[in-house]
Design an enzyme around this catalytic site. Sequence first.
Site, PDB file in Angstrom:
ATOM      1  N   HIS A 171      37.178  44.426  47.535  1.00 44.76           N
ATOM      2  CA  HIS A 171      35.856  43.815  47.534  1.00 44.76           C
ATOM      3  C   HIS A 171      34.798  44.743  46.938  1.00 44.76           C
ATOM      4  O   HIS A 171      33.958  44.322  46.155  1.00 44.76           O
ATOM      5  CB  HIS A 171      35.504  43.457  48.982  1.00 44.76           C
ATOM      6  CG  HIS A 171      34.235  42.710  49.130  1.00 44.76           C
ATOM      7  ND1 HIS A 171      34.142  41.361  48.904  1.00 44.76           N
ATOM      8  CD2 HIS A 171      32.993  43.123  49.484  1.00 44.76           C
ATOM      9  CE1 HIS A 171      32.910  40.970  49.112  1.00 44.76           C
ATOM     10  NE2 HIS A 171      32.183  42.019  49.458  1.00 44.76           N
TER      11      HIS A 171
ATOM     12  N   TYR B 297      36.614  46.616  43.171  1.00 39.18           N
ATOM     13  CA  TYR B 297      37.111  45.777  42.078  1.00 39.18           C
ATOM     14  C   TYR B 297      38.339  46.407  41.417  1.00 39.18           C
ATOM     15  O   TYR B 297      38.493  46.388  40.204  1.00 39.18           O
ATOM     16  CB  TYR B 297      36.012  45.558  41.025  1.00 39.18           C
ATOM     17  CG  TYR B 297      34.866  44.720  41.538  1.00 39.18           C
ATOM     18  CD1 TYR B 297      34.916  43.337  41.456  1.00 39.18           C
ATOM     19  CD2 TYR B 297      33.759  45.307  42.123  1.00 39.18           C
ATOM     20  CE1 TYR B 297      33.876  42.557  41.939  1.00 39.18           C
ATOM     21  CE2 TYR B 297      32.709  44.535  42.611  1.00 39.18           C
ATOM     22  CZ  TYR B 297      32.777  43.169  42.517  1.00 39.18           C
ATOM     23  OH  TYR B 297      31.753  42.400  43.003  1.00 39.18           O
TER      24      TYR B 297
ATOM     25  N   HIS C  83      31.646  34.089  50.243  1.00 30.79           N
ATOM     26  CA  HIS C  83      31.815  34.424  51.655  1.00 30.79           C
ATOM     27  C   HIS C  83      32.959  33.572  52.201  1.00 30.79           C
ATOM     28  O   HIS C  83      32.821  32.894  53.211  1.00 30.79           O
ATOM     29  CB  HIS C  83      30.514  34.225  52.428  1.00 30.79           C
ATOM     30  CG  HIS C  83      30.162  35.412  53.256  1.00 30.79           C
ATOM     31  ND1 HIS C  83      29.437  35.347  54.414  1.00 30.79           N
ATOM     32  CD2 HIS C  83      30.447  36.720  53.090  1.00 30.79           C
ATOM     33  CE1 HIS C  83      29.293  36.559  54.914  1.00 30.79           C
ATOM     34  NE2 HIS C  83      29.886  37.409  54.127  1.00 30.79           N
ATOM     35  N   ASN C  84      34.086  33.640  51.510  1.00 28.21           N
ATOM     36  CA  ASN C  84      35.196  32.737  51.788  1.00 28.21           C
ATOM     37  C   ASN C  84      35.867  33.001  53.125  1.00 28.21           C
ATOM     38  O   ASN C  84      35.993  32.101  53.950  1.00 28.21           O
ATOM     39  CB  ASN C  84      36.244  32.859  50.677  1.00 28.21           C
ATOM     40  CG  ASN C  84      35.654  32.587  49.301  1.00 28.21           C
ATOM     41  OD1 ASN C  84      34.649  31.887  49.204  1.00 28.21           O
ATOM     42  ND2 ASN C  84      36.250  33.137  48.264  1.00 28.21           N
TER      43      ASN C  84
ATOM     44  N   ASP D 133      20.341  40.163  47.893  1.00 28.80           N
ATOM     45  CA  ASP D 133      20.633  40.774  46.600  1.00 28.80           C
ATOM     46  C   ASP D 133      19.493  40.520  45.619  1.00 28.80           C
ATOM     47  O   ASP D 133      19.156  41.363  44.807  1.00 28.80           O
ATOM     48  CB  ASP D 133      21.924  40.175  46.014  1.00 28.80           C
ATOM     49  CG  ASP D 133      23.166  40.867  46.562  1.00 28.80           C
ATOM     50  OD1 ASP D 133      23.067  42.037  46.953  1.00 28.80           O
ATOM     51  OD2 ASP D 133      24.235  40.231  46.603  1.00 28.80           O
TER      52      ASP D 133
ATOM     53  N   GLY E  76      28.141  39.130  38.936  1.00 30.47           N
ATOM     54  CA  GLY E  76      29.288  38.349  39.364  1.00 30.47           C
ATOM     55  C   GLY E  76      29.949  38.949  40.583  1.00 30.47           C
ATOM     56  O   GLY E  76      29.485  39.931  41.160  1.00 30.47           O
TER      57      GLY E  76
END
Lengths: 223, 80, 80, 580
Positions: D50, D53, D96-97, D118, D532
């Site tokens: 997270h 990357y 925020h799955n 953000d 992104g």
Amino acid sequence: MKSAVVQLPGLNRDRDMIDALTKISGQAPVTVWQTETSIPDVDLIVIPGGFSYGDYLRCGAIAARMPVMQAIRDKAEKGVKVLGVCNGFQILVETGLLPGALMRNTSLRFVCKEVLLEVVNADTAFTRAYEEGQVIRCPVAHHDGNYFVDEETLASMQDNRQIVFRYAAGTNPNGSLSDIAGVINTAGNVLGMMPHPENLIEAAHGGLDGRGIFASALDVIVA
Amino acid sequence: MIKARVTVTLKNGVLDPQGKAIEGALSGLGFQGVGHVRQGKVFDIELEGTDRNAAEANLKDMCERLLANTVIENYTLALD
Amino acid sequence: MIKARVTVTLKNGVLDPQGKAIEGALSGLGFQGVGHVRQGKVFDIELEGTDRNAAEANLKDMCERLLANTVIENYTLALD
Amino acid sequence: MNIRNSIEITPELVASHGLKPDEYQRILDLIGREPTFTELGIFSAMWNEHCSYKSSKKWLRTLPIKGPRVIQGPGENAGVVDIDDGDCVVFKMESHNHPSYIEPYQGAATGVGGILRDVFTMGARPIAAMNALRFGAPDHPKTKHLVSGVVAGVGGYGNSFGVPTVGGEVEFDERYNGNILVNAFAAGLAKSDAIFYSKAEGVGLPVVYLGAKTGRDGVGGATMASAEFDESIEEKRPTVQVGDPFTEKCLLEACLELMKTGAVIAIQDMGAAGLTCSAVEMGAKGDLGIELDLDKVPVREERMSAYEMMLSESQERMLMVLRPEKEDEAKAIFVKWGLDFAIVGKTTDDLRFRILHQGEEVANLPIKELGDEAPEYDRPWIAGNGKSPLPASEVAEPQDYNVALLKLVGSPNQASRRWVWEQYDTFIQGNSLQRPGGDAGVVRVDGHPTKALAFSSDVTPRYVEADPVEGGKQAVAECWRNISATGAEPLAATDNLNFGNPEKPEIMGQLVGAIQGIGEACRALDFPIVSGNVSLYNETNGIAILPTPTIAGVGLLPDWSKMARIGDMRDGDVLIMIGT
Ligand SMILES: Nc1ncnc2c1ncn2[C@@H]1O[C@H](COP(=O)(O)OP(=O)(O)O)[C@@H](O)[C@H]1O
């Protein structure tokens, strides 16, 4: 005519309201912060919408007990016009300046859409720009707009013509008793309403139906 | 320290949309024989001091002035 | 008929913005010595029948499946 | 619970922090000793998928990120794009799955809260939000609960915060049965000469903690977001983060007020692995060390350990480097808004990340390496054996076109989404020119007589699965078309790449292909990607979600009076189809 907009933490339509008042009266309202204990000399005090203090506990409950509300109450007793929209209405009800209570929508959901309002009483300081029985468009956006009052009070409100707006033509979005959308006090200077006339006052909003309320209260000729 | 629980419930006759929705949801889930459901709130409050009478008076005041909307709600107090 | 009260409260450690706001409001109103406040819910439920054990099992099931969000909430049952 | 720092570091403990043995070896090599427990937690937070990357970085580098209007591309809290007259639009999308699957209301709410932070951390006032949602089959036993919780949570947070939700997506497919997707987008408006960044500058300057207090919320959450689900997830439930939109709204107002005073040198919101990620990022970007004294951190719970404080994901918090002479003025603003303001550390010149707790140094790590030396993988991938096209000859002609049409428009994926967006405040701020229901949401630029911005979010996952490259292109093209259909010029986009387990070559192939397709389309359309988010490991019991690279784009309408919209059609109007 001068106006003031109350700013409490968590209110979020204060900027919309300031914008509407400025555009309609040509004069920016003064702003009043939660801790202030006196309010400048104005003709109209507006409590805008939002989620004051998070609307935790009950909508408007904590706001109603802030020092600034005592100052507003004093002004209201002296006859200054007070308009509460959405959370502002909930706050006025919690202070007891208006009768009744605003409960959770019967759908239990937040509802945001355009509804139709019938102007039930065009004979008030806030509705003079409209005709009695006129039906206007108006957005709503709330979770707790389900107006409740006991039967006895309702009867006396009817007698005193305190019901100013009703949701018209089956557009009641929240289960409100008697389709009530807006009510006024017996003295006729304190109005509370759930819908948001400030979001329908210019071409960009797709209509001008909300202007009449501000124009009436601010003594501006409606275009 | 005193721990208190304040329970706030809707007065009889006041429509309770949340309770109604729960009734519907319970029967939707297949629960049988569910009659009325009414929803209320509880507040668990810690109070300094040990004087229970003072605490009770204080809590009552809190209810009247903030925790309950006496137009539509009743309240009860319980001290630990 | 059995009358039951289900009380649902937040688990320890779960943030309670409502409780926090009430603490602030109470001290703003001048109440002194108020410590933590946590807000919860109560459900007053009427159940047909007289079998208290069955009712209790039923209520537990209702809590697990609907009334409480067991990820963040605890519940207790009380039968009249 | 009180976690000590002296806990023994066992291979199991390392594994439970999501670190592979070779990754742990890398840590040992880097610091030349065994890490403390707090340090292990810090590494796990910084080096998980997270934050680092590590599986996608290599491929993300191939995306086009520059353009004449791009002021800030990926790498900051959000992307920044010039919209003329000294105005700019600041936007990003974030997933925020996993939290939303575990606790749909709070998971979705805190997702919205995170993306709004953000945006306003950069000095922008949020003016629009979107939400791209994907759920399992409508008749799956969990779907109803998840849908109603997520939608209520998105609305609950955004409505209270006061941002109009102007668009989004809702789709159902059984492949999301065990892993729903909640992608939240937010955009804000700022002045191009008043953007705030996370890069710290200056030695010996105060590091200030802003916002809400720290609790044990979501400790280990970022690690979880990078791990595949299995059946035991229901037991492992970490402490769920609860959103407080009221505090966030106060934080917004306080931050914007603070930024006007000139007190802010650098600012960063605390998202996943809050204090750790934000402090490391500020220091590492500015080539500075950071020293934090955890005894100064405002806490909500008793006896919190250093480990917990460093990994807590409590919401509505920020970290800032302050101009010391402005301390009093800055503090007064936060007091006015009822928020915490605490000096918790300082910048140093030794490039170390040092954590003090109760008089003990519990962590002392090289700050640059925590970020820069994170593992990066070139994971093996195979180009998918995509599904072959379905020849029309194999599809039976409907017996009754009316019935077929009704079935089509009534199907869960085609039916109106009004029931969703009527739960979102779409009028607030008074600038919504097109609310959900059309091709793109359109919001007037406050203070400008004619300018407006258009927003759309799109992807068709089954296309991506059939052919990742073409599917990636299609997502960009659809977003572009939706924006231009309002009359706006598409400016730039943000992406949210949702995929399964990248350690499987065929999933990695989907990711690689989709990024390639997105890149190609964005280059062809001069539509740079300026921010992104990547969400991998969306798998349960070995079943991956449909590959879902959501694209959200922003366009500029110089004159909204010339805007096009769907609807407003009259009897006798001519319908024209254009394109291929
Ligand atoms: N979760 C959501 N929140 C807000 N608006 C939504 C959401 N889902 C769908 N919408 C809106 O409903 C409309 C139809 O959605 P969709 O079918 O995805 O549109 P299209 O395929 O034309 O892009 C769009 O205006 C979209 O923005």
